[in-house]
Design a protein around this motif. Sequence first.
Motif, PDB file in Angstrom:
ATOM      1  N   PRO A 250     -17.555 -33.366  26.963  1.00 22.35           N
ATOM      2  CA  PRO A 250     -16.365 -33.405  26.103  1.00 22.35           C
ATOM      3  C   PRO A 250     -16.022 -34.821  25.650  1.00 22.35           C
ATOM      4  O   PRO A 250     -16.047 -35.766  26.441  1.00 22.35           O
ATOM      5  CB  PRO A 250     -15.273 -32.837  27.017  1.00 22.35           C
ATOM      6  CG  PRO A 250     -16.008 -31.933  27.959  1.00 22.35           C
ATOM      7  CD  PRO A 250     -17.303 -32.651  28.229  1.00 22.35           C
ATOM      8  N   TYR A 251     -15.712 -34.935  24.354  1.00 21.85           N
ATOM      9  CA  TYR A 251     -15.362 -36.228  23.764  1.00 21.85           C
ATOM     10  C   TYR A 251     -13.898 -36.276  23.328  1.00 21.85           C
ATOM     11  O   TYR A 251     -13.171 -37.208  23.632  1.00 21.85           O
ATOM     12  CB  TYR A 251     -16.282 -36.500  22.576  1.00 21.85           C
ATOM     13  CG  TYR A 251     -15.918 -37.714  21.748  1.00 21.85           C
ATOM     14  CD1 TYR A 251     -15.778 -38.978  22.338  1.00 21.85           C
ATOM     15  CD2 TYR A 251     -15.722 -37.615  20.370  1.00 21.85           C
ATOM     16  CE1 TYR A 251     -15.459 -40.093  21.580  1.00 21.85           C
ATOM     17  CE2 TYR A 251     -15.409 -38.726  19.599  1.00 21.85           C
ATOM     18  CZ  TYR A 251     -15.269 -39.963  20.214  1.00 21.85           C
ATOM     19  OH  TYR A 251     -14.939 -41.072  19.456  1.00 21.85           O
ATOM     20  N   CYS A 252     -13.465 -35.258  22.585  1.00 21.99           N
ATOM     21  CA  CYS A 252     -12.073 -35.162  22.143  1.00 21.99           C
ATOM     22  C   CYS A 252     -11.649 -33.697  22.181  1.00 21.99           C
ATOM     23  O   CYS A 252     -12.482 -32.799  22.124  1.00 21.99           O
ATOM     24  CB  CYS A 252     -11.900 -35.694  20.715  1.00 21.99           C
ATOM     25  SG  CYS A 252     -12.104 -37.476  20.555  1.00 21.99           S
ATOM     26  N   TRP A 253     -10.351 -33.479  22.264  1.00 23.10           N
ATOM     27  CA  TRP A 253      -9.849 -32.109  22.274  1.00 23.10           C
ATOM     28  C   TRP A 253      -8.486 -32.065  21.605  1.00 23.10           C
ATOM     29  O   TRP A 253      -7.856 -33.103  21.373  1.00 23.10           O
ATOM     30  CB  TRP A 253      -9.757 -31.573  23.705  1.00 23.10           C
ATOM     31  CG  TRP A 253      -8.590 -32.118  24.501  1.00 23.10           C
ATOM     32  CD1 TRP A 253      -8.474 -33.373  25.027  1.00 23.10           C
ATOM     33  CD2 TRP A 253      -7.381 -31.435  24.820  1.00 23.10           C
ATOM     34  NE1 TRP A 253      -7.269 -33.518  25.665  1.00 23.10           N
ATOM     35  CE2 TRP A 253      -6.578 -32.341  25.572  1.00 23.10           C
ATOM     36  CE3 TRP A 253      -6.899 -30.150  24.579  1.00 23.10           C
ATOM     37  CZ2 TRP A 253      -5.312 -31.985  26.054  1.00 23.10           C
ATOM     38  CZ3 TRP A 253      -5.646 -29.801  25.066  1.00 23.10           C
ATOM     39  CH2 TRP A 253      -4.873 -30.721  25.802  1.00 23.10           C
ATOM     40  N   GLY A 254      -8.042 -30.865  21.295  1.00 27.45           N
ATOM     41  CA  GLY A 254      -6.729 -30.745  20.679  1.00 27.45           C
ATOM     42  C   GLY A 254      -6.404 -29.310  20.318  1.00 27.45           C
ATOM     43  O   GLY A 254      -7.100 -28.370  20.710  1.00 27.45           O
ATOM     44  N   THR A 255      -5.349 -29.167  19.542  1.00 22.20           N
ATOM     45  CA  THR A 255      -4.872 -27.853  19.127  1.00 22.20           C
ATOM     46  C   THR A 255      -4.744 -27.815  17.612  1.00 22.20           C
ATOM     47  O   THR A 255      -4.848 -28.837  16.929  1.00 22.20           O
ATOM     48  CB  THR A 255      -3.493 -27.555  19.754  1.00 22.20           C
ATOM     49  OG1 THR A 255      -2.548 -28.548  19.298  1.00 22.20           O
ATOM     50  CG2 THR A 255      -3.556 -27.580  21.274  1.00 22.20           C
ATOM     51  N   VAL A 256      -4.499 -26.615  17.107  1.00 30.03           N
ATOM     52  CA  VAL A 256      -4.148 -26.425  15.707  1.00 30.03           C
ATOM     53  C   VAL A 256      -2.735 -25.859  15.680  1.00 30.03           C
ATOM     54  O   VAL A 256      -2.418 -24.933  16.431  1.00 30.03           O
ATOM     55  CB  VAL A 256      -5.118 -25.448  15.006  1.00 30.03           C
ATOM     56  CG1 VAL A 256      -4.721 -25.278  13.537  1.00 30.03           C
ATOM     57  CG2 VAL A 256      -6.549 -25.941  15.118  1.00 30.03           C
ATOM     58  N   GLY A 257      -1.880 -26.444  14.850  1.00 33.51           N
ATOM     59  CA  GLY A 257      -0.494 -25.986  14.820  1.00 33.51           C
ATOM     60  C   GLY A 257       0.114 -26.123  13.451  1.00 33.51           C
ATOM     61  O   GLY A 257      -0.586 -26.308  12.445  1.00 33.51           O
ATOM     62  N   ILE A 258       1.437 -26.046  13.416  1.00 31.41           N
ATOM     63  CA  ILE A 258       2.188 -26.156  12.164  1.00 31.41           C
ATOM     64  C   ILE A 258       2.849 -27.525  12.096  1.00 31.41           C
ATOM     65  O   ILE A 258       3.572 -27.933  13.003  1.00 31.41           O
ATOM     66  CB  ILE A 258       3.261 -25.056  12.062  1.00 31.41           C
ATOM     67  CG1 ILE A 258       2.610 -23.672  11.995  1.00 31.41           C
ATOM     68  CG2 ILE A 258       4.148 -25.280  10.835  1.00 31.41           C
ATOM     69  CD1 ILE A 258       3.602 -22.524  11.996  1.00 31.41           C
ATOM     70  N   ILE A 259       2.591 -28.235  11.025  1.00 30.42           N
ATOM     71  CA  ILE A 259       3.287 -29.486  10.725  1.00 30.42           C
ATOM     72  C   ILE A 259       4.383 -29.150   9.705  1.00 30.42           C
ATOM     73  O   ILE A 259       4.159 -28.362   8.777  1.00 30.42           O
ATOM     74  CB  ILE A 259       2.312 -30.555  10.160  1.00 30.42           C
ATOM     75  CG1 ILE A 259       3.016 -31.916  10.049  1.00 30.42           C
ATOM     76  CG2 ILE A 259       1.696 -30.125   8.850  1.00 30.42           C
ATOM     77  CD1 ILE A 259       3.160 -32.643  11.360  1.00 30.42           C
ATOM     78  N   TYR A 260       5.567 -29.710   9.905  1.00 28.24           N
ATOM     79  CA  TYR A 260       6.648 -29.382   8.968  1.00 28.24           C
ATOM     80  C   TYR A 260       7.583 -30.575   8.775  1.00 28.24           C
ATOM     81  O   TYR A 260       7.697 -31.452   9.644  1.00 28.24           O
ATOM     82  CB  TYR A 260       7.433 -28.159   9.434  1.00 28.24           C
ATOM     83  CG  TYR A 260       8.181 -28.334  10.750  1.00 28.24           C
ATOM     84  CD1 TYR A 260       9.547 -28.630  10.766  1.00 28.24           C
ATOM     85  CD2 TYR A 260       7.531 -28.191  11.977  1.00 28.24           C
ATOM     86  CE1 TYR A 260      10.240 -28.785  11.959  1.00 28.24           C
ATOM     87  CE2 TYR A 260       8.207 -28.345  13.176  1.00 28.24           C
ATOM     88  CZ  TYR A 260       9.565 -28.643  13.160  1.00 28.24           C
ATOM     89  OH  TYR A 260      10.252 -28.806  14.351  1.00 28.24           O
ATOM     90  N   ASN A 261       8.229 -30.583   7.634  1.00 34.18           N
ATOM     91  CA  ASN A 261       9.177 -31.637   7.288  1.00 34.18           C
ATOM     92  C   ASN A 261      10.585 -31.150   7.619  1.00 34.18           C
ATOM     93  O   ASN A 261      11.057 -30.169   7.045  1.00 34.18           O
ATOM     94  CB  ASN A 261       9.062 -31.987   5.807  1.00 34.18           C
ATOM     95  CG  ASN A 261       9.851 -33.227   5.438  1.00 34.18           C
ATOM     96  OD1 ASN A 261      11.018 -33.367   5.804  1.00 34.18           O
ATOM     97  ND2 ASN A 261       9.227 -34.135   4.707  1.00 34.18           N
TER      98      ASN A 261
END
Length: 354
Positions: free
Chosen positions: A134-145
């Motif tokens: 493993p090198y990098c990890w993360g999630t997918v989500g909602i970005i909002y203003n």
Amino acid sequence: MKKFIALFLCGILTATALTGCGSSSSAGENGEVIVYNWGEYIDPETLTMFEEETGIKVVYDEFETNEIMYPKVEAGSSAYDVVCPSDYMVQKMIENDLIQELDYDKIPNAKENIGAQYYEQAAAYDPGNKYCVPYCWGTVGIIYNKTMVDTPPTKWADLWDEKYADNILMMDSIKDSFMVALKKNGFSSNSLDESELQIATNDLIAQKPLVQAYVVDQVRDKMIGGEAAIGVMFSGDAIYVIGENPDLDYVIPEEGTNVWIDGWVIPKNAPNKENAEKFIDFMCRPDVALKNFEYITYGTPNTAARELIEDEDLKNSPIAFPDLTQYNNLETFLYLGEDGEELFNKYWKEVMSN
């Protein structure tokens, strides 16, 4: 940037173009290592450090997507030593005998510094952790203003809210867009059930009139500039854009999401296997992993590096290092076979043609 985002400037970090990497004149005193990675997904200084410390020349090439990378490795026309695919693509490369088992005795930093929980997650697509570090990890989500969204989003369904018409950004990505629509309906992001995929397809078609754009790297500039109210984003990019515009925030929807891992692998035809092992081991060194984390802002699975982060807010960031036990229905993308790929492609064409 991570995933689907690259400048694709071949060999930008070396004086040698990839096409000339086989000549001895291009190699360092101890040979070379040929690396194929996502665009803007490493701190250039770490490559210079590696060359200076080892005498090994780094020949560096970049790709935009897993789907661009895979056929090049499969064809073998360009013999890479180290490649950085995502989870499901690692699985595909294993199944098609394109990568070789790792000798962890040659990469001790990978054993010592990568957190056990990340190896456990990676075991879903790399049983026994035989092929990938493993090198990098993360999630997918909602970005909002926060100035453009009256109520903070909590669900993927919020991306279908008509009050945000022409202010919604979706990913120009088959897997990620279908993940959103499948999760919205309580389905697995790895579903091969055609009735579920048809429901997701119908939802994506219904959403299209509300979508300002299907974007790749443009999502960053659009959100920073206040050109859109809400969109889909990778966690590492969210950290960056929030730093540029404090009106922005990021949330993992309650229906669940994709938790991804990218990692280092060594192709079967790697011409410089020993140098590849040295490169991976170097990248797993805490100080090096820290530099890469600070440069690309994607979560590092290197627990020793995380301890070195001086900024306490960043060190404990719920975006960079979320407590995954707080969320339900988290999944990692799996390779669904050629038939599965064709199925998703068929339904994506239906979305795009309507």
